[in-house]
Design an enzyme around this catalytic site. Sequence first.
Site, PDB file in Angstrom:
ATOM      1  N   GLY A 151     -27.954 -26.921  82.474  1.00  0.00           N
ATOM      2  CA  GLY A 151     -27.468 -27.131  81.113  1.00  0.00           C
ATOM      3  C   GLY A 151     -26.335 -28.147  81.171  1.00  0.00           C
ATOM      4  O   GLY A 151     -25.425 -28.012  82.000  1.00  0.00           O
ATOM      5  N   ARG A 153     -27.274 -34.989  89.378  1.00  0.00           N
ATOM      6  CA  ARG A 153     -28.257 -35.075  88.288  1.00  0.00           C
ATOM      7  C   ARG A 153     -27.826 -36.226  87.374  1.00  0.00           C
ATOM      8  O   ARG A 153     -26.678 -36.254  86.922  1.00  0.00           O
ATOM      9  CB  ARG A 153     -28.330 -33.745  87.505  1.00  0.00           C
ATOM     10  CG  ARG A 153     -28.856 -32.577  88.346  1.00  0.00           C
ATOM     11  CD  ARG A 153     -29.262 -31.399  87.481  1.00  0.00           C
ATOM     12  NE  ARG A 153     -30.515 -31.638  86.810  1.00  0.00           N
ATOM     13  CZ  ARG A 153     -30.995 -30.852  85.825  1.00  0.00           C
ATOM     14  NH1 ARG A 153     -30.290 -29.808  85.416  1.00  0.00           N
ATOM     15  NH2 ARG A 153     -32.151 -31.113  85.260  1.00  0.00           N
ATOM     16  N   ASP A 164     -28.580 -33.770  76.266  1.00  0.00           N
ATOM     17  CA  ASP A 164     -27.954 -34.095  77.559  1.00  0.00           C
ATOM     18  C   ASP A 164     -27.175 -35.399  77.498  1.00  0.00           C
ATOM     19  O   ASP A 164     -26.278 -35.634  78.307  1.00  0.00           O
ATOM     20  CB  ASP A 164     -29.009 -34.176  78.660  1.00  0.00           C
ATOM     21  CG  ASP A 164     -29.501 -32.781  79.018  1.00  0.00           C
ATOM     22  OD1 ASP A 164     -30.308 -32.229  78.241  1.00  0.00           O
ATOM     23  OD2 ASP A 164     -29.029 -32.234  80.022  1.00  0.00           O
TER      24      ASP A 164
HETATM   25  O1  MRU Z   1     -32.796 -29.250  83.256  1.00  0.00           O
HETATM   26  P1  MRU Z   1     -31.868 -28.399  82.451  1.00  0.00           P
HETATM   27  O2  MRU Z   1     -32.298 -26.979  82.349  1.00  0.00           O
HETATM   28  O3  MRU Z   1     -30.430 -28.539  82.924  1.00  0.00           O
HETATM   29  O4  MRU Z   1     -31.936 -29.028  80.988  1.00  0.00           O
HETATM   30  C1  MRU Z   1     -31.132 -28.487  79.985  1.00  0.00           C
HETATM   31  C2  MRU Z   1     -31.366 -29.068  78.648  1.00  0.00           C
HETATM   32  O5  MRU Z   1     -32.128 -29.991  78.471  1.00  0.00           O
HETATM   33  C3  MRU Z   1     -30.542 -28.520  77.524  1.00  0.00           C
HETATM   34  O6  MRU Z   1     -31.257 -28.517  76.336  1.00  0.00           O
HETATM   35  C4  MRU Z   1     -29.308 -29.423  77.367  1.00  0.00           C
HETATM   36  O7  MRU Z   1     -28.650 -29.557  78.593  1.00  0.00           O
HETATM   37  C5  MRU Z   1     -28.371 -28.923  76.356  1.00  0.00           C
HETATM   38  S1  MRU Z   1     -27.527 -27.493  76.902  1.00  0.00           S
HETATM   39  C6  MRU Z   1     -26.321 -27.080  75.793  1.00  0.00           C
END
Ligand code: MRU
Length: 347
Positions: A45, A87, A235
């Site tokens: 997240g 990431r 993101d």
């Molecule tokens: O790959 P992830 O699980 O880290 O991706 C998370 C997302 O795409 C969420 O929707 C985004 O980070 C928003 S979290 C408040």
Amino acid sequence: MLAIRFKNNRLFYLDQTQLPSKEVWRECASLRQGYRAIKELQVRGAPLIGVFAAYCVWVAVKENKNSRRGSFYNETLKTIDYLQSCRPTAVNLAWALKRLKNILESKKHLDINAIKCFLLAEAEAIHRQDRELCAKIGKFGASLVQPDDVILTHCNAGSLATGGEGTALAVIYEAARRYKNIKVYADETRPLLQGSRLTAWELMKHKIPVTVICDNMAGYVMAQGKIDKIFVGADRITAEGDAANKIGTYSVAVLAKYHKIPFYVAAPFSTFDLNLRKGRDIPIEERSPDEVRKILGKVYVTPEKAQVYNPAFDVTPHKLITAIVTDRGVIRPPFDKNINYFLRRKR
Ligand code: MRU
């Protein structure tokens, strides 16, 4: 509900790869472990990886016995860059680590122990601030919700993705506190199932009615008139309002446009990257083909050597977004003008 804990100078995290079947808390005892936790999505997240990485810098410097200021400075810079490479899409990671870099730079003349204390204080400030940002997003977003609304969400943008109640889910939590009968549809979110594993788990813990659907059911559910609004997280959001989020978000936005359903993106100011204008400039993480070939690393659902493309995020063009809910208010089109106004001037 917490996804990480910092207690007595030790960092702990809920291993999200084990959810929903097991609630396993682990201690992050080294930089390498912190890096792996983020890379493998044990901690995930956008806002949460920023908060967690900031604490990981503390975990690394705490163990650093170097007594020469110059080499301590260089090693800490390397630590920060290493974490940042983990990431690429979520700008919150770079944003939080930049804050630690700034502290390192501005305090570099101090005693090493004092620098360590300042780095820890900054990590704690980032954590505290994220909690507050989530609460503000929840309040602004809930003003867009009506009693009896049925909301669709994608991926997990809740407590498991932030230092607070979340972004899209903070809106849902606040709306559920204000109004009766708020219901949620959660897309399962292939390939890593953040929707069915994490969002459903979180909402059920909060006793908010949630129905899980496979990603390819979203269009039919919208056509049936079951969805009033869509809230998703992000993101990275560019200056023009294009928003990167978990793969599949773009398809949901296209479907929402066709069915005339409001599509809202919820994110704190730390998710905006005003250095980028267009969504096509956002770096998109590509992950291992095995995430698609196998279900949660176990059973093959393709031939073992099947060719696979696995982008972890996509970009929703601003034209498909009804409004962006931030900690500073609800931003509506024209996004380029209004994002600039909200982010640069309004506090
Ligand atoms: O790959 P992830 O699980 O880290 O991706 C998370 C997302 O795409 C969420 O929707 C985004 O980070 C928003 S979290 C408040």
